[in-house]
Design a protein around this motif. Sequence first.
Motif, PDB file in Angstrom:
ATOM      1  N   ASP A  90     -13.434  47.619 -11.440  1.00 27.47           N
ATOM      2  CA  ASP A  90     -12.412  48.352 -10.242  1.00 27.47           C
ATOM      3  C   ASP A  90     -13.411  48.669  -9.281  1.00 27.47           C
ATOM      4  O   ASP A  90     -12.589  50.206  -9.734  1.00 27.47           O
ATOM      5  CB  ASP A  90     -11.598  48.611 -10.494  1.00 27.47           C
ATOM      6  CG  ASP A  90      -9.903  48.066  -9.839  1.00 27.47           C
ATOM      7  OD1 ASP A  90     -10.283  48.434  -8.430  1.00 27.47           O
ATOM      8  OD2 ASP A  90      -9.215  48.924 -10.750  1.00 27.47           O
ATOM      9  N   LEU A  91     -13.783  49.149  -8.049  1.00 27.05           N
ATOM     10  CA  LEU A  91     -14.281  49.358  -7.950  1.00 27.05           C
ATOM     11  C   LEU A  91     -13.302  50.633  -6.611  1.00 27.05           C
ATOM     12  O   LEU A  91     -13.938  51.519  -5.856  1.00 27.05           O
ATOM     13  CB  LEU A  91     -15.000  49.180  -5.841  1.00 27.05           C
ATOM     14  CG  LEU A  91     -15.892  48.641  -6.988  1.00 27.05           C
ATOM     15  CD1 LEU A  91     -17.254  47.381  -5.943  1.00 27.05           C
ATOM     16  CD2 LEU A  91     -17.136  49.430  -7.564  1.00 27.05           C
ATOM     17  N   ARG A  92     -11.954  50.141  -6.384  1.00 27.32           N
ATOM     18  CA  ARG A  92     -10.823  50.929  -5.918  1.00 27.32           C
ATOM     19  C   ARG A  92     -10.819  52.048  -6.664  1.00 27.32           C
ATOM     20  O   ARG A  92     -10.417  53.405  -5.459  1.00 27.32           O
ATOM     21  CB  ARG A  92      -9.422  50.491  -5.696  1.00 27.32           C
ATOM     22  CG  ARG A  92      -8.962  48.906  -5.262  1.00 27.32           C
ATOM     23  CD  ARG A  92      -7.892  48.144  -5.406  1.00 27.32           C
ATOM     24  NE  ARG A  92      -8.212  48.409  -6.775  1.00 27.32           N
ATOM     25  CZ  ARG A  92      -7.192  46.928  -6.954  1.00 27.32           C
ATOM     26  NH1 ARG A  92      -6.391  47.048  -6.326  1.00 27.32           N
ATOM     27  NH2 ARG A  92      -7.208  47.004  -8.012  1.00 27.32           N
ATOM     28  N   ASN A  93     -11.422  52.564  -8.055  1.00 32.17           N
ATOM     29  CA  ASN A  93     -11.391  53.395  -8.106  1.00 32.17           C
ATOM     30  C   ASN A  93     -12.059  54.427  -7.500  1.00 32.17           C
ATOM     31  O   ASN A  93     -12.132  56.008  -8.080  1.00 32.17           O
ATOM     32  CB  ASN A  93     -11.464  53.425 -10.020  1.00 32.17           C
ATOM     33  CG  ASN A  93      -9.979  53.308  -9.944  1.00 32.17           C
ATOM     34  OD1 ASN A  93      -9.543  52.823  -9.505  1.00 32.17           O
ATOM     35  ND2 ASN A  93     -10.666  52.387 -11.187  1.00 32.17           N
ATOM     36  N   TRP A  94     -13.238  54.313  -6.776  1.00 34.46           N
ATOM     37  CA  TRP A  94     -14.095  54.917  -6.618  1.00 34.46           C
ATOM     38  C   TRP A  94     -14.297  55.617  -5.469  1.00 34.46           C
ATOM     39  O   TRP A  94     -15.115  56.446  -4.514  1.00 34.46           O
ATOM     40  CB  TRP A  94     -16.234  54.226  -6.487  1.00 34.46           C
ATOM     41  CG  TRP A  94     -16.385  54.282  -7.901  1.00 34.46           C
ATOM     42  CD1 TRP A  94     -16.070  53.910  -9.190  1.00 34.46           C
ATOM     43  CD2 TRP A  94     -16.702  55.104  -8.109  1.00 34.46           C
ATOM     44  NE1 TRP A  94     -16.713  53.766 -10.333  1.00 34.46           N
ATOM     45  CE2 TRP A  94     -17.386  54.763 -10.085  1.00 34.46           C
ATOM     46  CE3 TRP A  94     -17.781  56.438  -8.282  1.00 34.46           C
ATOM     47  CZ2 TRP A  94     -18.195  55.881 -10.618  1.00 34.46           C
ATOM     48  CZ3 TRP A  94     -18.389  57.565  -8.811  1.00 34.46           C
ATOM     49  CH2 TRP A  94     -18.785  56.728 -10.172  1.00 34.46           C
ATOM     50  N   SER A  95     -12.845  54.763  -4.811  1.00 34.70           N
ATOM     51  CA  SER A  95     -13.190  55.062  -3.268  1.00 34.70           C
ATOM     52  C   SER A  95     -13.143  56.435  -2.677  1.00 34.70           C
ATOM     53  O   SER A  95     -13.414  56.919  -2.120  1.00 34.70           O
ATOM     54  CB  SER A  95     -11.635  54.294  -2.954  1.00 34.70           C
ATOM     55  OG  SER A  95     -11.656  54.246  -1.138  1.00 34.70           O
ATOM     56  N   ARG A 141     -14.330  58.816  -4.508  1.00 31.79           N
ATOM     57  CA  ARG A 141     -15.667  59.310  -4.855  1.00 31.79           C
ATOM     58  C   ARG A 141     -16.663  58.823  -3.552  1.00 31.79           C
ATOM     59  O   ARG A 141     -17.187  59.985  -2.890  1.00 31.79           O
ATOM     60  CB  ARG A 141     -15.978  59.516  -5.565  1.00 31.79           C
ATOM     61  CG  ARG A 141     -14.918  59.877  -7.018  1.00 31.79           C
ATOM     62  CD  ARG A 141     -15.510  59.433  -8.156  1.00 31.79           C
ATOM     63  NE  ARG A 141     -14.620  59.661  -9.078  1.00 31.79           N
ATOM     64  CZ  ARG A 141     -14.283  58.358  -9.419  1.00 31.79           C
ATOM     65  NH1 ARG A 141     -15.407  57.774 -10.150  1.00 31.79           N
ATOM     66  NH2 ARG A 141     -13.517  58.865 -10.859  1.00 31.79           N
TER      67      ARG A 141
END
Length: 128
Positions: A3-8, A10
């Motif tokens: 889930d790349l939304r957690n990286w948004s 950063r």
Amino acid sequence: MIDLRNWSPRLLSVLRIVSALLFFAHGTQKLFGFPASDMHPAMFTLSWFAGVLEVGGGALLLIGLFTRPVAFLLSGQMAIGYWLAHAPQSPFPAINGGDAAILFCFIFLYIAAAGPGPWSVDAAKGAR
């Protein structure tokens, strides 16, 4: 699937940091001739002031201090720079060399709206 939304948030910080480093390098070229450059604007000329904004604003963006107002100011600088230096040469950015100015303008405008991200002095000050 990751889930790349957690990286948004950063990646917003990464975008700010990388953009600031590239922008800072344009200023050091103008003011200090590093990396090596033929451009050495006279003091208090428009190019010299651009270099001062690029070094000072780039440094502030790099650490994420006063991010929103600095990014907004630098976005405007790039818009003006594009229309003064690049657009008169040709209407096509790929020909007039204005691609970077356009990208910096819109990246900085995005950062002015989105903020610095979590890896910034602004975020650290807000956490206190």
